[in-house]
Design an enzyme around this catalytic site. Structure first.
Site, PDB file in Angstrom:
ATOM      1  N   SER A 266      90.001  16.596  22.680  1.00 47.06           N
ATOM      2  CA  SER A 266      88.905  15.689  22.372  1.00 47.06           C
ATOM      3  C   SER A 266      89.399  14.491  21.576  1.00 47.06           C
ATOM      4  O   SER A 266      90.425  14.547  20.904  1.00 47.06           O
ATOM      5  CB  SER A 266      87.836  16.443  21.568  1.00 47.06           C
ATOM      6  OG  SER A 266      86.950  15.552  20.935  1.00 47.06           O
ATOM      7  N   LYS A 267      88.639  13.398  21.643  1.00 41.29           N
ATOM      8  CA  LYS A 267      88.963  12.229  20.830  1.00 41.29           C
ATOM      9  C   LYS A 267      88.881  12.547  19.342  1.00 41.29           C
ATOM     10  O   LYS A 267      89.429  11.815  18.519  1.00 41.29           O
ATOM     11  CB  LYS A 267      88.022  11.067  21.170  1.00 41.29           C
ATOM     12  CG  LYS A 267      88.356  10.388  22.491  1.00 41.29           C
ATOM     13  CD  LYS A 267      87.557   9.119  22.667  1.00 41.29           C
ATOM     14  CE  LYS A 267      88.013   8.378  23.937  1.00 41.29           C
ATOM     15  NZ  LYS A 267      87.299   7.091  24.092  1.00 41.29           N
ATOM     16  N   ARG A 268      88.186  13.623  18.995  1.00 39.59           N
ATOM     17  CA  ARG A 268      88.094  14.022  17.593  1.00 39.59           C
ATOM     18  C   ARG A 268      89.354  14.725  17.110  1.00 39.59           C
ATOM     19  O   ARG A 268      89.559  14.876  15.912  1.00 39.59           O
ATOM     20  CB  ARG A 268      86.874  14.930  17.394  1.00 39.59           C
ATOM     21  CG  ARG A 268      85.538  14.237  17.613  1.00 39.59           C
ATOM     22  CD  ARG A 268      84.376  15.163  17.277  1.00 39.59           C
ATOM     23  NE  ARG A 268      84.332  16.302  18.178  1.00 39.59           N
ATOM     24  CZ  ARG A 268      83.698  16.311  19.345  1.00 39.59           C
ATOM     25  NH1 ARG A 268      83.073  15.216  19.757  1.00 39.59           N
ATOM     26  NH2 ARG A 268      83.688  17.391  20.109  1.00 39.59           N
ATOM     27  N   ASP A 269      90.196  15.184  18.038  1.00 36.16           N
ATOM     28  CA  ASP A 269      91.439  15.852  17.671  1.00 36.16           C
ATOM     29  C   ASP A 269      92.482  14.799  17.288  1.00 36.16           C
ATOM     30  O   ASP A 269      92.734  13.874  18.069  1.00 36.16           O
ATOM     31  CB  ASP A 269      91.972  16.686  18.839  1.00 36.16           C
ATOM     32  CG  ASP A 269      91.034  17.816  19.213  1.00 36.16           C
ATOM     33  OD1 ASP A 269      90.469  18.428  18.289  1.00 36.16           O
ATOM     34  OD2 ASP A 269      90.867  18.077  20.420  1.00 36.16           O
ATOM     35  N   SER A 272      95.067  13.588  19.781  1.00 36.69           N
ATOM     36  CA  SER A 272      94.680  12.787  20.940  1.00 36.69           C
ATOM     37  C   SER A 272      94.947  11.303  20.723  1.00 36.69           C
ATOM     38  O   SER A 272      95.057  10.537  21.687  1.00 36.69           O
ATOM     39  CB  SER A 272      93.191  12.993  21.250  1.00 36.69           C
ATOM     40  OG  SER A 272      92.374  12.346  20.272  1.00 36.69           O
TER      41      SER A 272
END
Length: 497
Positions: A266-269, A272
């Site tokens: 995810s973009k939250r990781d 990434s």
């Protein structure tokens, strides 16, 4: 599924493309897609087209566009047509191609390939319920055969139609370059909207139209776009019937990049974010090497390779269809291998900006500081995972009077039992005639290991922390030679005090 058959294109005929939307910061999965397209085009001595899909004004931003350019340039992934390069098929930003889409849409509508659809989502759902179908099935192709009178009545009510593509009544089958033969049965894909009621073209129109006009031969993209492929192939058939193009490109859908817990990255990781890795101190070639392994390998027994080697060996038919998990430890190991392979001068050039950013060096390093970095480089280079690790490892060489051991290291190694070690070390080193690595090593071993009977692994921890400030540092004897006699003894006496 068996490896798909893949007819090797003639050299120079391949035209691949990378067409991101400028939203957010560059995602490593997006860059993996760019890398595979770049390697594919370069392997076949073809062309890579870089196109910006920026028609969504609510999500696209100039900041994200600039970040994309910055990312590709930092990585060294160049393109043959696109922003900053030009080309005969421009403009290469979709926001500048609206007239093109409007013209194609009208030609498709006039030819009967598109039709006006007036049904609202509520009306579609009501028809499904009345027929006993799942109300969430999606559009039911109801407006395909509206009469002119029905259309006029809708317009009189103030309705504005969308334009939908008339999907064919035959199965759509294609040979995916990664997944083999895939079939979508007739009737399973509803007629898609290509143009909004406002007249704005959607991705379902703009993407295939641009590929057609730019003569793209191979579309390599993420697995998440697989479900849109039958709609695009149907549109290609329509574009061929009206004379816009004369072929349909080959498609290859690349595997998902997964994060922890077997979830899509995810973009939250943090992993990434491409710039997260750059800021930590990844080398471009180290990061690209690792991203290449997310779905492809150069050999079963080899993980580390150069970009030139990747280009030489890259085979789209060898890309796995299975999801690839981003493993930070493996990425770090790959980067470390590339760090160790750098020529000394190259290493120094790359590490200096991180030492400046970390406050170790002046904003404009002096020649004396650079000489020290060059001298320390062989001691440090072999021990780094990322370039920013050099900040903690080399700070002791430049700390001057502000030097203080790290608190955790001092608590671990500079307790009361360190006093005999420090006293013995000071006495032996103070008596040395020459301050060389060899002399320092011999003096410390004789005074601490032999003189105090302490095992070598434990013998020098107090000395290391007193001199370098850390339990993990470059080789001790070489570090002390670099620091010099006066500074080394001063730090030992200060630790003793």
């Amino acid at each position: 599924m068996s490896t798909p058959e893949f007819a090797t294109p003639a050299p120079g005929t391949v035209r691949a493309r990378f067409c991101p939307s400028p939203t957010g910061t560059p995602h490593v999965g997006l860059i993996r897609t760019a890398l595979f397209n770049w390697a594919f085009a370069r392997h076949h001595r073809g062309s890579l087209v870089f196109r910006i899909e920026d028609t969504d004004a609510s999500r696209d931003s100039q900041e994200s566009y600039d970040a994309l350019l910055e990312a590709l340039r930092w990585l060294g992934l160049d393109w043959d047509e696109g922003p900053g390069v030009g080309g005969e098929h421009g403009p290469y930003r979709q926001s500048e191609r609206k007239d093109v889409y409007a013209d194609i849409a009208q030609r498709l509508l006039a030819a009967g390939e598109l039709y006006e659809a007036y049904s609202t989502p509520e009306e579609v759902e009501a028809r499904h319920k009345a027929a006993g179908r799942d109300p969430k099935l999606g559009y039911d192709n109801f407006d395909r055969d509206l009469t002119d009178e029905q259309k006029a009545a809708h317009r009189a009510e103030g309705r504005t139609p969308v334009l939908r593509l008339r999907m064919p009544d035959h199965d759509i089958t294609f040979d995916d370059l990664v997944r083999g033969e895939i079939t979508f049965r007739a009737g399973t894909v509803p007629d898609p909207v290509l143009v909004r009621g406002s007249g704005d073209a959607l991705y379902t129109l703009t993407n295939p139209v641009d590929d057609a006009l730019m003569r793209i031969t191979h579309v390599l993209r993420g697995e998440d776009l697989l479900s849109s492929t039958p709609r695009q192939i149907a549109l290609y058939e329509a574009l061929q019937r009206i004379g816009v193009t004369d072929f349909t490109p080959a498609f290859g859908h690349l595997p998902f990049v997964m994060g922890e817990g077997n979830k899509k990255l995810s973009k939250r990781d943090p992993q990434s974010n491409l710039f997260h890795h750059r800021d930590r101190g990844f080398l471009p070639e180290g990061l690209l090497n690792y991203l290449a392994l997310l779905g492809w390998s150069i050999a079963d027994d080899r993980d580390v390779f150069t970009l030139d080697e990747m280009v030489e060996a890259f085979d789209i038919g060898s890309v796995s269809s299975n999801p690839a998990r981003f493993d930070q430890k493996k990425a770090d190991a790959i980067n470390s291998a590339h760090l160790r392979a750098l020529a000394p001068d190259d290493f120094v050039q790359r590490v200096v900006p991180y030492l400046v950013a970390g406050g170790v060096l002046d904003a404009e390093p002096t020649e004396q500081q650079l000489d020290t970095v060059r001298a320390a480089a062989p001691l440090v280079q072999e021990r780094l995972i990322v370039l920013s690790d050099a900040v903690g490892m080399m700070r002791f060489l430049f700390a001057g009077d502000e030097f203080e051991p790290e608190e955790a290291s001092a608590q671990k190694a500079l307790g009361d039992d360190a006093r005999p070690v420090l006293e013995a070390a000071i006495g032996a080193l103070d008596a040395l005639d020459g301050w060389t690595t060899e002399a320092i090593e011999a003096a410390l071993k004789e005074s601490v290991v032999d003189g105090l009977g302490i095992k070598p692994r434990k013998a020098f921890a107090p000395v290391r922390v007193a001199v370098t400030g850390r339990t993990v540092s470059p080789p001790l004897y070489e570090s002390m030679e670099l620091l010099g006699r006066d500074v080394s003894l001063q730090r030992l006496r200060r630790a003793l005090g």
